[in-house]
Design an enzyme around this catalytic site. Sequence first.
Site, PDB file in Angstrom:
ATOM      1  N   GLU A 171       0.880  -1.164   0.003  1.00 33.06           N
ATOM      2  CA  GLU A 171      -0.065   0.087  -0.115  1.00 33.06           C
ATOM      3  C   GLU A 171       1.119   1.302   0.100  1.00 33.06           C
ATOM      4  OE1 GLU A 171      -2.741   2.399  -0.319  1.00 33.06           O
ATOM      5  OE2 GLU A 171      -3.535   0.405  -0.068  1.00 33.06           O
ATOM      6  N   ASP A 217       5.499   0.825  -4.814  1.00 28.47           N
ATOM      7  CA  ASP A 217       4.504   0.451  -6.473  1.00 28.47           C
ATOM      8  C   ASP A 217       4.604  -0.945  -6.260  1.00 28.47           C
ATOM      9  OD1 ASP A 217       3.645  -0.133  -8.781  1.00 28.47           O
ATOM     10  OD2 ASP A 217       5.399   1.160  -9.947  1.00 28.47           O
ATOM     11  N   ASP A 249      -9.417   0.216  -8.098  1.00 29.25           N
ATOM     12  CA  ASP A 249      -9.916   1.352  -9.000  1.00 29.25           C
ATOM     13  C   ASP A 249     -10.256   0.756 -10.325  1.00 29.25           C
ATOM     14  OD1 ASP A 249     -10.722   3.641 -10.532  1.00 29.25           O
ATOM     15  OD2 ASP A 249      -9.726   4.777  -8.882  1.00 29.25           O
ATOM     16  N   ASP A 262     -16.464  -4.351  -6.979  1.00 24.65           N
ATOM     17  CA  ASP A 262     -18.057  -4.021  -6.967  1.00 24.65           C
ATOM     18  C   ASP A 262     -18.397  -3.393  -8.119  1.00 24.65           C
ATOM     19  OD1 ASP A 262     -16.401  -1.850  -6.110  1.00 24.65           O
ATOM     20  OD2 ASP A 262     -17.996  -0.952  -5.444  1.00 24.65           O
ATOM     21  N   THR A 322     -15.740  -6.561   4.146  1.00 24.06           N
ATOM     22  CA  THR A 322     -15.150  -5.103   4.317  1.00 24.06           C
ATOM     23  C   THR A 322     -16.449  -4.270   4.796  1.00 24.06           C
ATOM     24  OG1 THR A 322     -15.370  -4.095   2.334  1.00 24.06           O
ATOM     25  CG2 THR A 322     -13.145  -5.244   2.956  1.00 24.06           C
ATOM     26  N   GLU A 326     -18.067  -2.920   1.924  1.00 27.21           N
ATOM     27  CA  GLU A 326     -18.813  -4.030   1.048  1.00 27.21           C
ATOM     28  C   GLU A 326     -20.086  -4.217   1.679  1.00 27.21           C
ATOM     29  OE1 GLU A 326     -18.248  -8.740  -0.626  1.00 27.21           O
ATOM     30  OE2 GLU A 326     -16.569  -7.617   0.452  1.00 27.21           O
TER      31      GLU A 326
END
Length: 246
Positions: free
Chosen positions: A99, A126, A149, A185, A224, A227
């Site tokens: 992250e 990265d 994303d 999602d 999560t 979610e």
Amino acid sequence: MNDPRHDDKTTGLEGPNAPLHRRGIKSYVLRAGRTTQAQTRGLEEVWPRLGLTLADGRQDLDALFGRQAPRVLEVGFGMGGSLIEQAERHPGTDFIGIEVHAPGVGKLLDEADKRGLTNLRVYREDALAVLEQCLPEASLDTLQLFFPDPWPKKKHHKRRIVQPAFVELVRGRLKPGGTLHMATDWQAYAEWMAEVMEAAPGFANTAGPETAPYVPRPEFRPLTKFEARGEKLGHGVWDLIFKRVD
């Protein structure tokens, strides 16, 4: 890459022999953000023990964790809740999280320290560079990519991290029989993921004929907060699990 969503960003092509992370795929854009006292503690006090950098070079994972164990890498863990839960629930498995955003890294490190977790290490780099430079071939049992994303606009699809070159890099880092587990999602991105994976050499879909190309959410993937809110609103989530077969 859990919500809040990251921005995948391309940085321009540098030829077919350039490192993958410099050939048009970048898994994030740095964003300014404030860190809490606990997050700052994680970054300053816990990082020296659990943090890793590109400068550490290619890792010997058995030496890093002091044992032989199954290894799971999560790309883009967001604020780290899911990864912490997995590491605590499965002490016999070693986890590596990647992250770039300081608040999420700090929060995860603070929580890992408070819970006494020893089976977790963190990169603030990265993800593509880590895969290329730091992880040995055939060293991972699972790579997790949850809620990246989606870059929904067609002109931005090239910025999605799930691309043939990324998938091929992942294949090389997975053990034979290892799995790439993705979740999103966004149905259009789920369809994109399935299309890329079905065309990728050396992978087989683990979904049964009743649900293919997707699988029901496995119990081992924590639900999560994002979610759970989406489910209450009737939003869908699509999981895909592909196994390395070659």
